[in-house]
Design a protein around this motif. Structure first.
Motif, PDB file in Angstrom:
ATOM      1  N   HIS A 295       0.849  -1.206   0.000  1.00 20.05           N
ATOM      2  CA  HIS A 295       0.000   0.000   0.000  1.00 20.05           C
ATOM      3  C   HIS A 295       0.885   1.257   0.000  1.00 20.05           C
ATOM      4  N   GLU A 296       1.843   1.283   0.912  1.00 21.32           N
ATOM      5  CA  GLU A 296       2.650   2.508   1.054  1.00 21.32           C
ATOM      6  C   GLU A 296       3.460   2.796  -0.203  1.00 21.32           C
ATOM      7  N   HIS A 299       1.659   4.444  -3.054  1.00 22.64           N
ATOM      8  CA  HIS A 299       1.457   5.897  -3.028  1.00 22.64           C
ATOM      9  C   HIS A 299       2.421   6.648  -3.949  1.00 22.64           C
ATOM     10  N   GLU A 318      -5.726   7.263  -1.578  1.00 24.04           N
ATOM     11  CA  GLU A 318      -6.007   6.077  -0.765  1.00 24.04           C
ATOM     12  C   GLU A 318      -6.749   4.971  -1.516  1.00 24.04           C
ATOM     13  N   TYR A 377     -10.518   4.172   1.641  1.00 25.69           N
ATOM     14  CA  TYR A 377      -9.738   2.962   1.949  1.00 25.69           C
ATOM     15  C   TYR A 377     -10.582   1.695   1.824  1.00 25.69           C
TER      16      TYR A 377
HETATM   17 ZN   LIG Z   1      -2.348   5.247   2.311  1.00 29.49          ZN
END
Ligand SMILES: [Zn+2]
Length: 460
Positions: A295-296, A299, A318, A377
């Motif tokens: 996920h990170e 970004h 997100e 999310y």
């Molecule tokens: Zn995030």
């Protein structure tokens, strides 16, 4: 007092001097203060942690500025005590004007863990951390929670230097520009001044870290010695393989980009910033699930968003990162695991709806106006999942790749995304977007537990 419009600090240029042994630090430098509003400002309220005090505030030409400081508690939380500094300017700050103030302050940090469990920030021999959560650097706000939170959402640039005894290493989310050695001390210089990427904070972590580098993807991992092996193997491996996967699927996105992972002591809370994450000790264990890293890293492929309320909807950051995580899980761990993740998002969405019906009745495009971007999310990745099922693998990746590539140097809107999807898929997606982005039919599909194939049928 909460909704009062205040000037903001647009840039911090600060030199920190840290003494872990005496649990003390001092900081001095220049704050650039900007007034975005049409009225003139004469008094500027500044907050600092209650263990810190200001020694001096002056203009760049050395003319001193009058200020008062007093310890004061937030009306919402008695334990949230701050040093409230009132700066009395000898001039007015007009609309769009900037003012540079030189400031010197020093003291100790005692955290705020009685109010916010993870905010245990302090200076100590084993581990030191300075964050905005602990108000370790000045923030323009009134001494109440709403005003402080509003301030923390405003974008900043920064250039900081952090001087520590030579056995220590400083980790920070910015770009590490230089490390100087001087008289048994080391000075780390970090910077963030990319106007297209919004930073809202900087975090400074100090420990006897080892620094693990990967030149290929400009990756820095700051890990304690006991986690050096895990950082060098597992963590680096997961970060790199997911970075390579996204690069393969979506193309290389930002030139000269970077990513940083910093270990923090257990109990200080893992958190993600722009291009960096603070990871608690337990996250370096062998048997840990590393999918949050997918996920990170995802970004890095977030486009810049044109309109404030569309940005605050958190769709383009997100929802994208949450669905990219699912794509990476599918690639590395298989389709079943990916489906499980999607169901986890659905369950969380339903839970939020049961707590507050607004999560059901506000469409994604309006999340930003109600500060409900947290739904990006959960429901956000479902929009992308259903779109993926509608257009198929090949077209879906082409859409994301083209959309990101075409907008590398531009700011995007919902309409841009809609257009890219229709042009590339050659499908009429009016109904799909009206149900998922602009309307709330999609909320009932999720709530009523429709399968993805039923959702596809209903959305066309
Ligand atoms: Zn995030």
């Amino acid at each position: 007092m909460g909704q009062v419009k205040l000037p903001r600090i647009s840039c911090y240029v600060l030199d920190f001097h840290i003494e872990p042994k005496s649990q003390y630090f001092s900081s001095k430098g220049v704050l650039t203060i900007k007034n975005d509003f049409s009225f003139e400002e004469r008094n500027i309220p500044l907050l600092l942690h209650y263990g810190l005090s200001v020694k001096e505030i002056r203009h760049e030409n050395n003319v001193g500025i009058k200020f008062t400081q007093e310890m004061i508690s937030f009306p919402e939380y008695e334990e949230l005590r701050v040093n409230y500094i009132n700066i009395c300017l000898d001039l007015t700050l007009k609309k769009n004007e900037e003012l540079k103030l030189y400031i010197e302050y020093e003291g100790r940090l005692y955290g705020y863990s009685s109010v916010m469990r993870y905010v245990q920030d302090s200076i100590s021999e084993e581990f030191s951390i300075l964050r905005n959560d602990c108000i370790a650097y000045p923030i323009i706000a009134y001494p109440n929670y709403t005003s402080l939170m509003e301030s923390c959402l405003k974008p900043i640039e920064y250039k900081i230097s952090v001087s520590v005894p030579e056995e220590y290493t400083v980790g920070c989310g910015g770009i590490l520009r230089n490390i100087e050695s001087k008289a048994n001390r080391k000075i780390f210089i970090y910077e963030r001044s990319e106007p297209t990427i919004l930073s809202h904070r900087f975090d400074i972590c100090i420990a006897e870290y080892c620094l693990i580098r990967d030149e290929d993807m400009n990756l820095n991992i700051f890990a304690s010695n006991k986690h050096k092996d895990a950082a060098e193997t597992l963590v680096k491996y997961e970060v790199k393989r997911v970075y390579d996967y996204y690069t393969r699927m979506f193309g290389k996105y930002r030139e000269n980009d970077y990513f940083t992972i910093i270990e923090v002591k257990e109990g200080y809370g893992s958190q993600a910033g722009d291009n960096y994450i603070l990871m608690e000790e337990h996250a370096f264990n062998n048997n840990t699930d590393y999918t949050h890293l997918y996920h990170e890293i995802g970004h890095i492929w977030n486009p810049s968003v044109k309109l404030y309320h569309e940005q605050r909807s958190r769709f383009f950051d997100e929802a994208f990162a949450s669905y990219f995580e699912v794509l990476a899980i599918k690639e590395f761990l298989g389709e079943e695991k990916a489906k499980e993740k999607m169901e986890e998002y659905r369950r969380q969405f339903i839970k939020n709806v049961n707590q507050n019906k607004k999560n059901f009745s506000i469409p994604i495009c309006e999340y930003g106006r109600y500060e409900m971007g947290y739904n990006s999310y959960t429901k956000g990745p479902w929009l992308l999942y259903v779109l993926h099922e509608i257009v198929g693998d090949k077209k879906f990746f082409e859409i994301i790749r083209t959309f990101l590539n075409e907008n590398k140097k531009k700011e995007v809107t919902f309409k841009d995304f809609e257009k890219s999807c229709e042009i590339i898929s050659r499908l009429n997606l009016k109904k799909f977007f009206s149900q998922w982005l602009y309307g709330i039919e999609s909320s009932s599909y999720l709530y009523e537990d429709f399968s993805v194939s039923v959702m596809v049928d209903m959305s066309l």
